[in-house]
Scaffold this active site. Structure first.
Site, PDB file in Angstrom:
ATOM      1  N   ALA A 142       2.548   1.003  -9.794  1.00  0.00           N
ATOM      2  CA  ALA A 142       1.173   1.536  -9.740  1.00  0.00           C
ATOM      3  C   ALA A 142       0.419   0.793  -8.654  1.00  0.00           C
ATOM      4  CB  ALA A 142       0.485   1.326 -11.090  1.00  0.00           C
ATOM      5  N   VAL A 172       2.801  -3.437 -11.128  1.00  0.00           N
ATOM      6  CA  VAL A 172       1.484  -3.030 -10.659  1.00  0.00           C
ATOM      7  C   VAL A 172       1.124  -3.813  -9.402  1.00  0.00           C
ATOM      8  CG1 VAL A 172      -0.958  -2.753 -11.252  1.00  0.00           C
ATOM      9  CG2 VAL A 172       0.776  -2.568 -13.039  1.00  0.00           C
ATOM     10  N   LYS A 173       0.599  -3.078  -8.426  1.00  0.00           N
ATOM     11  CA  LYS A 173       0.062  -3.721  -7.230  1.00  0.00           C
ATOM     12  C   LYS A 173      -1.451  -3.699  -7.328  1.00  0.00           C
ATOM     13  CE  LYS A 173       0.400  -1.791  -3.042  1.00  0.00           C
ATOM     14  NZ  LYS A 173       0.874  -1.659  -1.635  1.00  0.00           N
ATOM     15  N   THR A 174      -2.065  -4.878  -7.109  1.00  0.00           N
ATOM     16  CA  THR A 174      -3.512  -4.935  -7.109  1.00  0.00           C
ATOM     17  C   THR A 174      -3.940  -5.932  -6.045  1.00  0.00           C
ATOM     18  OG1 THR A 174      -5.437  -5.066  -8.560  1.00  0.00           O
ATOM     19  CG2 THR A 174      -3.693  -6.717  -8.914  1.00  0.00           C
ATOM     20  N   ASP A 220       2.840  -7.429  -1.795  1.00  0.00           N
ATOM     21  CA  ASP A 220       3.204  -6.157  -1.167  1.00  0.00           C
ATOM     22  C   ASP A 220       2.203  -5.956  -0.042  1.00  0.00           C
ATOM     23  OD1 ASP A 220       3.436  -2.622  -2.153  1.00  0.00           O
ATOM     24  OD2 ASP A 220       4.219  -3.751  -0.445  1.00  0.00           O
TER      25      ASP A 220
END
Ligand code: 5RP
Length: 261
Positions: A142, A172-174, A220
């Site tokens: 995500a 999850v990428k945030t 990322d």
């Protein structure tokens, strides 16, 4: 997770460190030929030996990356907006699961926009894709909190990442924020950080270091790598922080020495 899902997911990580350096070059789906990615193939090729997986779109993969490349792919499967549109990131599904499988994706990526008027659209499209991806053992990464005018504090980011995980994301990428431990500790799946807009190499290395210390499983990053004065030097310095946990000053020294060569 079945064997296939475990195998695809584990390919995203360095088996020794258990962490990951993902290289995000998916920006073109809404930013066009952004600075540093005018020739995406030339930008990516020298960095492949130093990244654990590549995040990009279907078109970029087919047009710029040779099929012989030995690199796991995180395929972006959401889109449908551009930087010209005020409703940036009101995204929908842009790649079929059949095509993701055909392209041998190790994972897929989808942006959700928690807090936007159209959050429901993106969240329901996101879960529809997860329902299908899980059938084929393909993990979902995500992507949260991309876009302007968001208050990217721990409260918002822990909300967005937890929603993504609760809806079925496997990672999850945030973005990094103060009190990032809170974000990591309330998210039941691994968290990686995007780098965001280009900042100084030293600050970007500090960002990566802080995120890892706070419990992120990796980065990322995109713009802070491919818009760096020396992307090959920068990716190696980021890698040293993520996989060898070296201090920021040493990593920055490494960047300068590699750049000077
Ligand atoms: C944009 C993305 C990018 O992959 C994400 O923002 C990471 O890139 P950067 O480090 O340049 O922010 O998903 O929608």
């Amino acid at each position: 997770m079945d064997w296939g899902m475990k195998n695809r997911f584990s390919r995203l990580f360095n088996q020794k460190s258990g962490k990951t350096v993902l290289f995000a070059v998916d920006h073109g789906y809404f930013m066009g030929p952004t600075t540093g990615l005018e020739d995406l193939g030339a930008a990516v090729k020298p960095l492949l030996p130093y990244v654990d997986a590549l995040m990009l779109t279907r078109g970029a993969l087919r047009s710029y990356i040779p099929p012989q490349a030995d690199i796991p792919i995180i395929l972006r499967v959401s889109g449908g907006t551009s930087i010209l549109n005020k409703e940036l990131l009101r995204e929908g599904v842009t790649v079929s699961m059949e095509d993701a499988i055909r392209l041998n994706a190790s994972a897929i990526a989808f942006s959700i926009m928690v807090g936007a008027d159209f959050e429901r659209d993106t969240l329901l499209a996101f879960t529809r894709v997860i329902n299908e991806a899980e059938r084929y053992g393909i993990p979902m990464l995500a992507v949260t909190a991309v876009g302007k005018g968001l208050n990217r504090d721990a409260r918002y980011l822990s909300l967005a990442t937890r929603i993504a995980a609760e809806l079925g994301a496997r990672m999850v990428k945030t973005y990094y924020c103060e009190d990032f431990e809170r974000v990591v500790n309330t998210c039941p799946v691994p968290v990686v950080i995007a780098g965001g807009k280009k900042i100084s190499e030293k600050d970007a290395l500090q960002l990566a270091y802080n995120a890892i210390q706070a419990g992120a499983v990796g980065v990322d990053m995109g713009r802070n790598i491919f818009q760096s004065e020396d992307p090959v030097a920068m990716i190696q310095a980021v890698r040293a922080i993520v996989h060898e946990n070296i201090p920021v000053d040493e990593a920055y020294e490494m960047f300068l020495n590699l750049k000077a060569r």
